[in-house]
Design a protein around this motif. Sequence first.
Motif, short mmCIF file in Angstrom:
data_model
loop_
_atom_site.label_atom_id
_atom_site.label_comp_id
_atom_site.label_asym_id
_atom_site.label_seq_id
_atom_site.Cartn_x
_atom_site.Cartn_y
_atom_site.Cartn_z
N VAL A 158 -7.74 8.48 8.86
CA VAL A 158 -8.99 7.63 8.87
C VAL A 158 -8.84 6.73 7.27
O VAL A 158 -9.17 5.57 7.32
CB VAL A 158 -10.45 8.26 9.02
N PHE A 159 -8.09 7.77 6.34
CA PHE A 159 -7.98 6.89 5.07
C PHE A 159 -6.46 6.13 5.03
O PHE A 159 -6.25 5.80 3.89
CB PHE A 159 -8.13 8.07 4.15
N SER A 160 -6.03 5.99 6.19
CA SER A 160 -4.61 5.53 6.24
C SER A 160 -4.85 3.93 5.93
O SER A 160 -5.62 3.41 6.95
CB SER A 160 -3.74 5.77 7.31
N PRO A 161 -4.25 2.94 5.04
CA PRO A 161 -4.51 1.83 5.00
C PRO A 161 -4.13 0.92 6.35
O PRO A 161 -4.87 0.01 6.64
CB PRO A 161 -3.65 1.23 3.99
N GLU A 162 -3.02 1.45 7.03
CA GLU A 162 -2.47 0.83 8.41
C GLU A 162 -3.74 1.19 9.25
O GLU A 162 -3.93 -0.04 9.92
CB GLU A 162 -1.27 1.50 8.83
N TRP A 163 -4.48 2.29 9.41
CA TRP A 163 -5.47 2.44 10.35
C TRP A 163 -6.70 1.70 10.07
O TRP A 163 -7.23 1.09 10.92
CB TRP A 163 -6.10 3.75 10.06
N TYR A 189 -7.54 13.81 0.04
CA TYR A 189 -7.36 12.10 0.32
C TYR A 189 -8.80 11.82 1.05
O TYR A 189 -9.49 10.62 0.98
CB TYR A 189 -6.39 11.71 0.95
N HIS A 190 -9.29 12.57 2.00
CA HIS A 190 -10.13 12.35 2.84
C HIS A 190 -11.71 12.32 1.96
O HIS A 190 -12.56 11.58 2.14
CB HIS A 190 -10.36 13.48 3.94
N HIS A 225 -10.25 2.53 21.46
CA HIS A 225 -11.11 3.50 22.26
C HIS A 225 -11.93 4.38 21.60
O HIS A 225 -11.48 4.90 20.56
CB HIS A 225 -9.77 4.12 23.26
N GLU A 226 -13.06 4.46 22.48
CA GLU A 226 -14.03 5.41 21.90
C GLU A 226 -13.80 6.85 21.47
O GLU A 226 -14.27 7.42 20.80
CB GLU A 226 -15.60 5.22 22.72
N GLU A 227 -12.80 7.27 22.35
CA GLU A 227 -12.31 8.61 22.48
C GLU A 227 -11.00 8.69 21.36
O GLU A 227 -10.72 9.88 21.01
CB GLU A 227 -11.95 9.01 23.90
N MET A 228 -10.52 7.62 20.63
CA MET A 228 -9.65 7.80 19.84
C MET A 228 -10.17 8.24 18.36
O MET A 228 -10.86 7.49 17.79
CB MET A 228 -8.63 6.59 19.67
N ASN A 229 -10.07 9.41 18.14
CA ASN A 229 -10.41 10.05 16.87
C ASN A 229 -9.41 10.54 15.77
O ASN A 229 -8.66 11.59 16.17
CB ASN A 229 -11.33 11.26 16.98
N PRO A 230 -8.96 9.78 14.86
CA PRO A 230 -7.87 10.23 13.86
C PRO A 230 -8.38 11.63 13.35
O PRO A 230 -9.41 11.98 13.17
CB PRO A 230 -7.86 9.08 12.75
N PRO A 231 -6.96 12.37 12.91
CA PRO A 231 -5.76 11.90 12.90
C PRO A 231 -5.22 11.98 14.12
O PRO A 231 -5.23 12.98 14.59
CB PRO A 231 -4.97 13.00 11.69
N VAL A 232 -4.39 10.90 14.34
CA VAL A 232 -3.62 10.92 15.65
C VAL A 232 -2.18 10.41 15.01
O VAL A 232 -1.92 10.04 14.01
CB VAL A 232 -4.17 9.79 16.66
N ALA A 233 -1.16 10.42 16.10
CA ALA A 233 0.11 9.87 15.67
C ALA A 233 0.68 9.26 16.88
O ALA A 233 0.28 9.41 18.08
CB ALA A 233 1.10 11.11 15.49
N LEU A 234 1.59 7.93 16.51
CA LEU A 234 2.07 7.63 17.45
C LEU A 234 3.59 8.05 17.75
O LEU A 234 4.26 8.14 16.78
CB LEU A 234 2.46 5.90 17.21
N LEU A 235 3.88 8.52 19.05
CA LEU A 235 4.96 9.06 19.50
C LEU A 235 5.95 8.10 20.21
O LEU A 235 5.45 7.53 21.27
CB LEU A 235 4.66 10.46 20.29
N ILE A 236 7.01 8.03 19.90
CA ILE A 236 8.16 6.94 20.35
C ILE A 236 9.26 7.89 20.61
O ILE A 236 9.77 8.44 19.59
CB ILE A 236 8.31 5.78 19.52
N ILE A 272 0.87 -1.05 -0.13
CA ILE A 272 0.22 -0.04 -0.04
C ILE A 272 0.87 1.24 0.13
O ILE A 272 2.14 1.15 0.21
CB ILE A 272 -1.07 -0.12 1.29
N ARG A 273 0.44 2.37 -0.26
CA ARG A 273 0.86 3.80 0.06
C ARG A 273 0.24 4.24 1.49
O ARG A 273 -0.65 4.23 1.66
CB ARG A 273 0.57 4.76 -1.08
N HIS A 274 1.40 4.73 2.38
CA HIS A 274 1.02 5.19 3.55
C HIS A 274 0.17 6.46 3.17
O HIS A 274 0.32 7.07 2.56
CB HIS A 274 2.26 5.74 4.24
N HIS A 275 -1.20 6.45 3.88
CA HIS A 275 -2.21 7.48 3.81
C HIS A 275 -2.93 7.35 2.53
O HIS A 275 -3.08 8.53 1.96
CB HIS A 275 -1.55 8.82 4.27
#
Length: 747
Positions: free
Chosen positions: A74-79, A267-268, A47-58, A7-10
Amino acid sequence: MIHLFGIRHHGPGSARSLLKALQDLEPDIVLVEGPADATDMLPWLAHEEMNPPVALLIYRPDNPKRAGFFPFAVFSPEWQGIQYALNQNIPVRFMDLPQGYILASETKLAMPDGSVMETLAKAAGYKHYEGYWNALVEQRQDDNELFAGVFEMMVALRDEAAKNHEAHLPKMSREEKEGERLAEAREAHMREIIRRAKREGFKNIAVICGAWHSPALQVEKYDSSLDASLIALLPTTNVESAWVPWSYSRLASWKGYGAGIHSPGWYHHVWETKDSENSSVQWLTGVSKLLRNEGFDTSSAHIIETVRLAESLAAIRNLSAPGLTELSEATQTVMCFGDAMPMQLIQTKLIVGERFGHTPADSPMVPLQRDLRDKQQRLNLRPELSKNTLTLDVRNETHLERSHLLHRLRLLNIPWGQVMPVRGKGGTYREVWNIQWMPEFTLRVIEANVWGNTVADATTEYAKDSAQQAKTLASLTQLLDSVILADVTEVLPDVMKRIEEEAASSHDIQHMIDALQPLVRVLRYGSVRQTDKTMLQHVVDGLVTRICVGLPVTCASMNNEAASEMLERVNAMQNVITTLQNKMHRENWQQVLKTLADMLNIHGLLAGRSCRLLLESKLFTPADTMQRLERAMVLSPVATRTVEELLQTAFWLEGFLKGSGLLLIHDRVLWQLIDAWVESVNGDQFLEILPLLRRTFSGFNENIRQQVSERVKHGEVTEPSVVPIEFNHQQAEKVLPLVMQLLGVKL
């Protein structure tokens, strides 16, 4: 069986095709390209309060600046793949190289060879790979054989890239080679995760990865022991993870690997549009609504004509349907009448978009994050990604707490708010802030946690360290200003001690003046913010005394640039003295101004300004002022005057008249003297001083300039010269009887 989905990211088309493929396949495990050491963070996406766009921070706890962001829309294939697995209650894991390896190394990860992709796009008739991939994959509604075709294309591209790599290999630097080894280790780790899933007994394995990697994840073609050795050679470090809100604008500007896209709003739209035939109409309806809301005249007829033009452009370019490029070009032509300016609005509001994400309040956080969120909730200050204006009255307890919080965050290098200037009487107790929370501020909060687990503790320790590290008096006084505004009173003794030390050893008058201004602001705010200002007074007194002693020597023999800078500081000192309202300081300062006004080796700007300030304070009479102006005019014979003398006179006038021309209008003697001097300057000399004169008069307001112009236009320039006339006694005797009668005096 292993099923590879490149896939292509996003990519919304990739996401649509992937979701259908997963529904048809019904896998028993889903593996997703993402840092394997963050797999335990995946359940939060349900989680019901998780609403994209979000990012994983490491990030590295020992060095939070070393961090990585992994955004999802929301349109990310990974999501979509993760959501499918969570909804079906089947295992889902990240499989990419752990960030512990990436963040332990300074090596820059090698990227795929973009040149072969661009070559392929141009061969297909496209200018860039982006447009080619969008038309081929992301904008399509038909997903038949998509992933098989993408896989075949990537095999060909990787083969071509390998040929280019062999030719480039002798020229590669050590850093480039290290980056390639890290990239090889990434794919080796993904293969190892796939092998592990097979060993665990999973039979139907769905692998979601960037299209480029899909040929390299055919595990049967690679040696598992070699893959393990590639990974074993890498250094590693401990990392921690968190979910943070993201935005479409940030998604468009983010430069992380695979994370940046040009048009998330578009994209959205592509993701949400199920009917491809009406996609253009729906997009342009949104464009038309936006333009109407902004005052542009658009109608349904404009939409129809724009659709027709976009479809014509697509046909000319051999496209099956209009893309964003065709729709944008048609929009500018029809709806915007060729004007490019409205397209900037469309770019911001629709093409990029203003969608913001949200993360659960109970998601993992460092202690400082938790304390900050509690304060934000208690003070009703939401960390929104949109810009807002906040007006505070610091006499109100809640408003004062909000002010303290915003100032503390600024001190910690988290500029959630920017203070705007406030004029008028409310300037001492009213604050106006422009506030906007940026996603990267989360990382700065994590970085600041090393100073303390609460906002107050972190600010205190950071300010103490800043006081010790400061090298200049100006930086220390600015820090003091920030500490007072942030109400970090525990730090005041430390900062004051450092200020006294630097002030005692400083010999730079200009830096002293710069340092004095924030100190005086602190004294002014003290009564409103309940700050004890007595500890500041002796520092201010000492600085004023040293400035008054050293300023005349500093001002001697300055060039034009230095004099211009010093002029601003003389004005600043005047404001400081006025604000302090201290009789001794005022008298000392006025004596300094007298010295400057009469110095022979001083620049005209400073002499003129000093004279004006003394005139306004009534220390100089008009006669005193005229005496110094005449001396500055250098009324020597025209033939012997130099250009430099004329320039210094013009500078004197600029310093004297700067900012206000009222004196010139109301003082006729001043007018006549300046006019006579101008008349005495010959043509060539006048051209030399004209820029300075023009700069002086341009500083006057429109009304003053108009009055000056009118007086010159009507010839009200100089009084006629007074010619001595011989007294005529006979004529005087003729009027004496009448004068005596008027006075009631008898002869």
